[in-house]
Design an enzyme around this catalytic site. Structure first.
Site, PDB file in Angstrom:
ATOM      1  N   SER A 122      28.739  59.275   2.759  1.00 51.15           N
ATOM      2  CA  SER A 122      29.428  58.040   3.108  1.00 51.15           C
ATOM      3  C   SER A 122      30.114  58.078   4.487  1.00 51.15           C
ATOM      4  O   SER A 122      29.915  57.166   5.303  1.00 51.15           O
ATOM      5  CB  SER A 122      30.413  57.699   1.989  1.00 51.15           C
ATOM      6  OG  SER A 122      31.348  56.760   2.382  1.00 51.15           O
ATOM      7  N   HIS A 142      35.546  60.882  -6.236  1.00 52.41           N
ATOM      8  CA  HIS A 142      36.899  60.617  -6.717  1.00 52.41           C
ATOM      9  C   HIS A 142      37.900  61.705  -6.356  1.00 52.41           C
ATOM     10  O   HIS A 142      38.999  61.744  -6.903  1.00 52.41           O
ATOM     11  CB  HIS A 142      36.873  60.386  -8.229  1.00 52.41           C
ATOM     12  CG  HIS A 142      36.335  59.030  -8.604  1.00 52.41           C
ATOM     13  ND1 HIS A 142      35.889  58.123  -7.670  1.00 52.41           N
ATOM     14  CD2 HIS A 142      36.174  58.421  -9.799  1.00 52.41           C
ATOM     15  CE1 HIS A 142      35.479  57.025  -8.289  1.00 52.41           C
ATOM     16  NE2 HIS A 142      35.642  57.182  -9.586  1.00 52.41           N
ATOM     17  N   HIS A 167      37.148  50.715  -7.507  1.00 47.60           N
ATOM     18  CA  HIS A 167      36.994  51.003  -8.936  1.00 47.60           C
ATOM     19  C   HIS A 167      37.768  52.267  -9.307  1.00 47.60           C
ATOM     20  O   HIS A 167      38.060  53.096  -8.457  1.00 47.60           O
ATOM     21  CB  HIS A 167      35.507  51.188  -9.283  1.00 47.60           C
ATOM     22  CG  HIS A 167      35.242  51.125 -10.757  1.00 47.60           C
ATOM     23  ND1 HIS A 167      34.319  51.923 -11.379  1.00 47.60           N
ATOM     24  CD2 HIS A 167      35.799  50.357 -11.725  1.00 47.60           C
ATOM     25  CE1 HIS A 167      34.298  51.629 -12.671  1.00 47.60           C
ATOM     26  NE2 HIS A 167      35.204  50.699 -12.919  1.00 47.60           N
TER      27      HIS A 167
HETATM   28  N1  SAH Z   1      28.593  52.507  -9.028  1.00 51.06           N
HETATM   29  C1  SAH Z   1      27.924  53.380  -9.974  1.00 51.06           C
HETATM   30  C2  SAH Z   1      28.648  54.695 -10.225  1.00 51.06           C
HETATM   31  C3  SAH Z   1      28.836  55.560  -9.008  1.00 51.06           C
HETATM   32  S1  SAH Z   1      29.160  57.241  -9.449  1.00 51.06           S
HETATM   33  C4  SAH Z   1      27.695  52.624 -11.290  1.00 51.06           C
HETATM   34  O1  SAH Z   1      27.972  51.433 -11.389  1.00 51.06           O
HETATM   35  O2  SAH Z   1      27.225  53.229 -12.241  1.00 51.06           O
HETATM   36  C5  SAH Z   1      29.616  57.913  -7.894  1.00 51.06           C
HETATM   37  C6  SAH Z   1      28.460  58.168  -6.942  1.00 51.06           C
HETATM   38  O3  SAH Z   1      29.050  58.471  -5.675  1.00 51.06           O
HETATM   39  C7  SAH Z   1      27.537  59.334  -7.274  1.00 51.06           C
HETATM   40  O4  SAH Z   1      26.210  58.884  -7.400  1.00 51.06           O
HETATM   41  C8  SAH Z   1      27.692  60.310  -6.101  1.00 51.06           C
HETATM   42  O5  SAH Z   1      26.479  60.919  -5.675  1.00 51.06           O
HETATM   43  C9  SAH Z   1      28.222  59.411  -5.005  1.00 51.06           C
HETATM   44  N2  SAH Z   1      29.037  60.088  -4.003  1.00 51.06           N
HETATM   45  C10 SAH Z   1      30.126  60.865  -4.212  1.00 51.06           C
HETATM   46  N3  SAH Z   1      30.648  61.264  -3.041  1.00 51.06           N
HETATM   47  C11 SAH Z   1      29.860  60.743  -2.066  1.00 51.06           C
HETATM   48  C12 SAH Z   1      29.866  60.803  -0.637  1.00 51.06           C
HETATM   49  N4  SAH Z   1      30.799  61.475   0.010  1.00 51.06           N
HETATM   50  N5  SAH Z   1      28.902  60.155   0.034  1.00 51.06           N
HETATM   51  C13 SAH Z   1      27.932  59.463  -0.614  1.00 51.06           C
HETATM   52  N6  SAH Z   1      27.885  59.356  -1.961  1.00 51.06           N
HETATM   53  C14 SAH Z   1      28.830  59.986  -2.676  1.00 51.06           C
HETATM   54 MG    MG Z   2      33.531  54.032 -10.960  1.00 50.60          MG
END
Ligand code: SAH
Ligand code: MG
Length: 213
Positions: A122, A142, A167
């Site tokens: 990200s 998180h 969220h």
């Molecule tokens: N929005 C989804 C849930 C997301 S879970 C739903 O509705 O089900 C969180 C996601 O964030 C995971 O797939 C993980 O790979 C991604 N993630 C965590 N840290 C990240 C980062 N630094 N850069 C990109 N993706 C990341």
């Molecule tokens: Mg979530």
């Protein structure tokens, strides 16, 4: 408006971590933000469950949804941890890979044409991003490190009047980790965002015109 029954069915069938009531609140925010005519962006694609909702709102408005994920899973989704799903491990590589499942989810929902999937970390994608956004939905890593980087990387791109949706915001540590709560507080305390609505852990904030993030 609520999503059409076939979209709701695709959402319900998709693997992921978005409960229905919070999903409807996300959809409502996406519909409202779509009127700005700017892209809607999600951090945390996973298998595309919440992406369906952003994509359908984008489709209706003739704009694009963009979704960002490295597809290797968050800390708590790794083998041995609480949210691990062994069916999303790439056996050749020995690491999680949610991208194939995500693509099937979008295909099944008929929404492939309305989504741009960006695969990478990200903050690295945010660093090369330069387009104002109607909505930013933060649902990625998180830990404080990840949530802070998501906020710092993406909140500045929310257009005046656009929405920042976060969220898993839990004021009480007994209910969940505090990193999303801390960026939510930071957004409000900055004066650049005001709260529009809260549906359990899903908080919708609006960018105040003329403010710096
Ligand atoms: N929005 C989804 C849930 C997301 S879970 C739903 O509705 O089900 C969180 C996601 O964030 C995971 O797939 C993980 O790979 C991604 N993630 C965590 N840290 C990240 C980062 N630094 N850069 C990109 N993706 C990341
Ligand atoms: Mg979530």
């Amino acid at each position: 408006m609520a999503p059409k029954p076939e979209i709701l069915a695709a959402f319900e069938a998709a693997k992921g971590f978005m409960p229905a009531d919070e999903g409807l609140a996300l959809y409502e925010a996406a519909e409202a933000a779509a009127s700005l005519g700017l892209p809607l962006l999600e951090v945390g694609t996973y298998c595309g469950r919440s992406t369906i909702l952003l994509a359908d709102a984008a489709r209706a408005a003739g704009i694009m949804a963009v979704t960002v994920d490295h597809h290797r899973g968050s800390e708590e989704q790794q083998p041995g941890w609480e949210y691990h799903d062994p069916t999303v491990v790439d056996p050749d590589v020995g690491l999680m890979d949610t991208l194939p499942t995500f693509r099937r989810t979008l295909h099944a929902a008929g929404l492939e044409e309305h989504v741009i999937a960006m695969v990478g970390r990200s903050p690295r994608i945010a660093a090369v991003w330069n387009t104002p956004l109607g909505l930013v939905f933060i649902d990625g890593g998180h830990t404080d490190e990840h949530a802070t980087a998501d906020y710092e990387g993406w909140a500045p791109h929310v257009a005046p009047g656009g929405l920042l949706v976060i969220h898993d915001v839990f004021a009480d540590p007994a209910d969940g980790g505090q990193a999303p709560y801390r960026i939510y507080r930071r957004a409000l305390d900055s004066g650049a965002f005001t709260e529009v609505s809260a549906t359990r852990s899903l908080h919708v904030l609006r960018r105040v015109p003329g403010t710096a993030v």
